[in-house]
Design a protein around this motif. Structure first.
Motif, PDB file in Angstrom:
ATOM      1  N   LYS A   1     -74.778 102.067  50.732  1.00  0.00           N
ATOM      2  CA  LYS A   1     -73.655 102.156  51.679  1.00  0.00           C
ATOM      3  C   LYS A   1     -74.133 102.210  53.128  1.00  0.00           C
ATOM      4  CE  LYS A   1     -69.255 104.316  52.255  1.00  0.00           C
ATOM      5  NZ  LYS A   1     -68.204 105.062  51.626  1.00  0.00           N
ATOM      6  N   VAL A   2     -75.233 102.879  53.383  1.00  0.00           N
ATOM      7  CA  VAL A   2     -75.737 102.988  54.749  1.00  0.00           C
ATOM      8  C   VAL A   2     -76.153 101.618  55.284  1.00  0.00           C
ATOM      9  CG1 VAL A   2     -78.100 103.586  54.103  1.00  0.00           C
ATOM     10  CG2 VAL A   2     -77.198 104.342  56.297  1.00  0.00           C
ATOM     11  N   ILE A   3     -76.738 100.777  54.434  1.00  0.00           N
ATOM     12  CA  ILE A   3     -77.134  99.430  54.842  1.00  0.00           C
ATOM     13  C   ILE A   3     -75.896  98.565  55.053  1.00  0.00           C
ATOM     14  CG2 ILE A   3     -78.368  97.330  54.134  1.00  0.00           C
ATOM     15  CD1 ILE A   3     -80.243  99.592  54.890  1.00  0.00           C
ATOM     16  N   ALA A   4     -74.921  98.676  54.164  1.00  0.00           N
ATOM     17  CA  ALA A   4     -73.692  97.897  54.299  1.00  0.00           C
ATOM     18  C   ALA A   4     -72.968  98.253  55.595  1.00  0.00           C
ATOM     19  CB  ALA A   4     -72.785  98.122  53.092  1.00  0.00           C
ATOM     20  N   ASN A   5     -72.891  99.528  55.918  1.00  0.00           N
ATOM     21  CA  ASN A   5     -72.228  99.945  57.155  1.00  0.00           C
ATOM     22  C   ASN A   5     -72.992  99.470  58.383  1.00  0.00           C
ATOM     23  OD1 ASN A   5     -70.129 101.199  55.841  1.00  0.00           O
ATOM     24  ND2 ASN A   5     -71.089 103.211  55.879  1.00  0.00           N
ATOM     25  N   TRP A   6     -74.314  99.535  58.335  1.00  0.00           N
ATOM     26  CA  TRP A   6     -75.132  99.041  59.435  1.00  0.00           C
ATOM     27  C   TRP A   6     -74.928  97.539  59.620  1.00  0.00           C
ATOM     28  CZ3 TRP A   6     -79.414  95.730  58.576  1.00  0.00           C
ATOM     29  CH2 TRP A   6     -80.151  95.418  59.717  1.00  0.00           C
ATOM     30  N   ALA A   7     -74.896  96.806  58.512  1.00  0.00           N
ATOM     31  CA  ALA A   7     -74.706  95.353  58.578  1.00  0.00           C
ATOM     32  C   ALA A   7     -73.328  95.006  59.137  1.00  0.00           C
ATOM     33  CB  ALA A   7     -74.903  94.730  57.199  1.00  0.00           C
ATOM     34  N   LYS A   8     -72.298  95.765  58.757  1.00  0.00           N
ATOM     35  CA  LYS A   8     -70.952  95.535  59.302  1.00  0.00           C
ATOM     36  C   LYS A   8     -70.937  95.755  60.808  1.00  0.00           C
ATOM     37  CE  LYS A   8     -68.601  97.047  55.121  1.00  0.00           C
ATOM     38  NZ  LYS A   8     -67.818  98.123  54.511  1.00  0.00           N
ATOM     39  N   ALA A   9     -71.565  96.831  61.250  1.00  0.00           N
ATOM     40  CA  ALA A   9     -71.605  97.129  62.685  1.00  0.00           C
ATOM     41  C   ALA A   9     -72.368  96.048  63.447  1.00  0.00           C
ATOM     42  CB  ALA A   9     -72.237  98.495  62.919  1.00  0.00           C
ATOM     43  N   LEU A  10     -73.478  95.595  62.895  1.00  0.00           N
ATOM     44  CA  LEU A  10     -74.275  94.557  63.547  1.00  0.00           C
ATOM     45  C   LEU A  10     -73.524  93.231  63.594  1.00  0.00           C
ATOM     46  CD1 LEU A  10     -76.930  94.267  64.975  1.00  0.00           C
ATOM     47  CD2 LEU A  10     -77.997  93.714  62.796  1.00  0.00           C
ATOM     48  N   LEU A  11     -72.818  92.882  62.525  1.00  0.00           N
ATOM     49  CA  LEU A  11     -72.007  91.666  62.529  1.00  0.00           C
ATOM     50  C   LEU A  11     -70.890  91.751  63.573  1.00  0.00           C
ATOM     51  CD1 LEU A  11     -71.630  90.727  58.758  1.00  0.00           C
ATOM     52  CD2 LEU A  11     -72.667  89.345  60.556  1.00  0.00           C
TER      53      LEU A  11
END
Length: 65
Positions: free
Chosen positions: A40-50
């Motif tokens: 989940k932490v990676i998914a949230n980071w990826a969403k923020a970066l996108l």
């Protein structure tokens, strides 16, 4: 890797390097956002970066007009 597993410093460095490669980075961010096995932490980071990249892209387009 399970949903709630911790992410090591080495894994973060690898993900940051992959995300910084122009086309491959965009594809990997989308994979990390859409992946079911992504922590989940990676998914949230990826969403923020996108989201950040989308905003930057539109600001660049607006500044060119």
């Amino acid at each position: 890797m399970t949903q709630n597993s911790t992410v090591s410093v080495g894994q973060w460095i690898g993900k940051l390097i992959l995300a910084s490669i122009p086309i491959i980075g965009l594809i990997m961010l989308i994979v990390w956002v859409a992946g079911d096995s992504t922590p989940k932490v990676i998914a949230n980071w990826a969403k923020a970066l996108l989201a950040f990249q989308a905003i930057a892209f539109f600001l660049v387009i607006l500044s060119m007009m």
